[in-house]
Design an enzyme around this catalytic site. Structure first.
Site, PDB file in Angstrom:
ATOM      1  N   GLY A 157       0.870  -1.186   0.000  1.00 21.22           N
ATOM      2  CA  GLY A 157       0.000   0.000   0.000  1.00 21.22           C
ATOM      3  C   GLY A 157       0.895   1.220   0.000  1.00 21.22           C
ATOM      4  N   ARG A 158       0.333   2.330   0.479  1.00 21.05           N
ATOM      5  CA  ARG A 158       1.110   3.576   0.473  1.00 21.05           C
ATOM      6  C   ARG A 158       2.378   3.436   1.318  1.00 21.05           C
ATOM      7  NH1 ARG A 158      -4.209   4.654   1.496  1.00 21.05           N
ATOM      8  NH2 ARG A 158      -5.305   6.190   0.232  1.00 21.05           N
ATOM      9  N   ILE A 159       2.251   2.803   2.496  1.00 25.26           N
ATOM     10  CA  ILE A 159       3.426   2.693   3.371  1.00 25.26           C
ATOM     11  C   ILE A 159       4.444   1.712   2.754  1.00 25.26           C
ATOM     12  CG2 ILE A 159       4.241   2.088   5.706  1.00 25.26           C
ATOM     13  CD1 ILE A 159       1.365   2.865   6.701  1.00 25.26           C
ATOM     14  N   ARG A 179      -2.444  -7.643  -2.995  1.00 26.64           N
ATOM     15  CA  ARG A 179      -3.655  -8.140  -3.652  1.00 26.64           C
ATOM     16  C   ARG A 179      -3.682  -7.729  -5.120  1.00 26.64           C
ATOM     17  NH1 ARG A 179      -8.160  -6.017   0.278  1.00 26.64           N
ATOM     18  NH2 ARG A 179      -6.715  -4.313  -0.026  1.00 26.64           N
ATOM     19  N   ARG A 239       0.050  -5.166  11.902  1.00 28.04           N
ATOM     20  CA  ARG A 239      -0.781  -5.541  13.052  1.00 28.04           C
ATOM     21  C   ARG A 239      -0.286  -6.898  13.558  1.00 28.04           C
ATOM     22  NH1 ARG A 239      -2.062  -0.973  13.112  1.00 28.04           N
ATOM     23  NH2 ARG A 239      -4.156  -0.061  13.037  1.00 28.04           N
ATOM     24  N   GLU A 268      -1.723  -6.160  22.764  1.00 24.09           N
ATOM     25  CA  GLU A 268      -0.974  -4.941  23.114  1.00 24.09           C
ATOM     26  C   GLU A 268      -1.606  -4.277  24.329  1.00 24.09           C
ATOM     27  OE1 GLU A 268      -0.669  -2.484  19.613  1.00 24.09           O
ATOM     28  OE2 GLU A 268       0.415  -4.025  18.527  1.00 24.09           O
ATOM     29  N   HIS A 287       4.410  -0.175  19.362  1.00 21.32           N
ATOM     30  CA  HIS A 287       3.468   0.327  18.341  1.00 21.32           C
ATOM     31  C   HIS A 287       3.621   1.848  18.137  1.00 21.32           C
ATOM     32  CE1 HIS A 287      -0.662  -0.618  16.343  1.00 21.32           C
ATOM     33  NE2 HIS A 287      -0.005   0.314  15.671  1.00 21.32           N
ATOM     34  N   ILE A 288       4.802   2.219  17.658  1.00 25.90           N
ATOM     35  CA  ILE A 288       5.090   3.662  17.487  1.00 25.90           C
ATOM     36  C   ILE A 288       5.301   4.048  16.018  1.00 25.90           C
ATOM     37  CG2 ILE A 288       5.997   4.060  19.808  1.00 25.90           C
ATOM     38  CD1 ILE A 288       8.861   3.784  18.581  1.00 25.90           C
ATOM     39  N   GLY A 289       4.768   3.223  15.112  1.00 25.75           N
ATOM     40  CA  GLY A 289       4.981   3.468  13.682  1.00 25.75           C
ATOM     41  C   GLY A 289       4.753   4.909  13.251  1.00 25.75           C
TER      42      GLY A 289
END
Ligand code: DGY
Length: 324
Positions: A157-159, A179, A239, A268, A287-289
């Site tokens: 995706g974008r990331i 996909r 995730r 988490e 979880h600090i993306g």
């Protein structure tokens, strides 16, 4: 005219929230560190026209049944696996997320995590702080190269594309699985589309950035880790539930995989006694993306803008569904 009522399920920056107070009657959860109490969230849903929720909140049918006035729920994350989008659509509730504004920041963190894991940065930092740096020696804390290796991105995706751009700068070969084909990334970055199978068998770095869905849940299981090279490094910045953590732990201790960098976990916050935390070859982050001040403020702003737009009869900028 009375202003629409909005509840924000976490304490956000006053500076951002104040910009919306002229048009919205805002109530905000008071505690900076703890997620909103479930009962309070349900009560607020009942009297609100709009909600701003976090990935830590379950936005489910119970909440939407209580929230008879709700027109919009703005989830302050790009991922929305915590939201029952189908029910929202059926109930006529607009769901929005925060794509784009966090792309580059999350890609920075993903690449940093990959580098920290490969070059053993956390271990090295601890060695010095524990007073264990006694001398220089040829293979002391020697890690694995990143440049000119092969990266395999699962979830382009974008990331994913932003990580691929960084990888290109490091002279890496870029494989991806997604996909749909990403022809522009293929042309501009020389990225090549691969089956999941081929990608995990070939890549030196396997980077998980796919969203959590019924199809992706648990795709990184014992079988997948067995297929990876023993020298491979696994990174997850998407995730936790995409990964079978027990299988990952077993693969690491058996040497089927070299190391792992994890920003997300099945549960988490992760239990401090979790076996993965005992392994030196595992780098863990809480979880600090997307956690830069600039980006988090942009996410707050976008969420509130979506709420305001919808409550004033306009289109949301970043809709997830088309409510009935
Ligand atoms: C997201 O936006 O989905 C991230 O995981 C939270 O930063």
């Amino acid at each position: 005219m009375t202003k629409p009522k909005v509840f924000i399920a976490r304490k956000l920056s006053e500076e951002v929230v104040n910009q919306f107070k002229e048009s919205l009657d805002i109530t905000m959860w008071e505690d900076t560190d703890e997620p909103v109490d479930r009962n309070r969230l349900l009560e607020e849903a009942e009297r609100s026209d709009g909600l701003v929720t976090m990935l830590t909140d379950q936005v489910d049918q119970e909440l939407m049944d209580r929230g008879k006035r709700l027109k919009i729920i703005a989830n302050m994350a790009v991922g929305y696996d915590n939201v029952d989008v189908e029910t929202a659509t059926e109930y006529g509730i607009q769901i929005t997320n925060t794509p784009d504004v966090l792309t580059e920041t999350t890609a920075d963190l993903t690449f940093a995590l990959m580098m920290a894991t490969a070059r053993r940065l956390i271990e090295a930092n601890e060695v010095i702080k524990d007073g264990k740096w006694k001398n220089w020696s040829p293979l002391f804390l020697a890690g694995t190269d990143i440049h000119h290796k092969t990266i395999g991105i699962v979830g382009m995706g974008r990331i994913g594309e932003a990580v691929a751009r960084r990888a290109k700068g490091f002279g890496m070969d870029i494989l991806y699985h997604n996909r749909s084909r990403k022809e522009e990334a293929e042309r501009e970055l020389g990225a090549s589309y691969n089956s999941f199978e081929t990608l995990i068998q070939t890549a030196d770095y396997i980077v998980c950035l796919a969203p959590l869905t019924e199809e992706t849940k648990g795709i990184f299981n014992a079988e997948a880790f067995k297929k990876m090279k023993n020298s491979a490094i696994f990174i997850n910045a998407s995730r936790g539930p995409l990964v079978d953590e027990n299988a990952l732990y077993q693969a690491l201790i058996k040497g089927e995989l070299k190391a792992a960098g994890l920003d997300v976990f099945d549960k988490e916050p992760i239990d401090e006694n979790h076996p993965l935390l005992e392994l030196d070859q595992v780098v863990c982050l809480p979880h600090i993306g997307s956690a830069s001040v600039e980006t988090r403020k942009a996410m707050m702003e976008l969420s509130l803008k979506n709420v305001k737009d919808v409550l004033y009869g306009q289109q949301a900028k970043t809709p997830v569904n088309r409510p009935n």
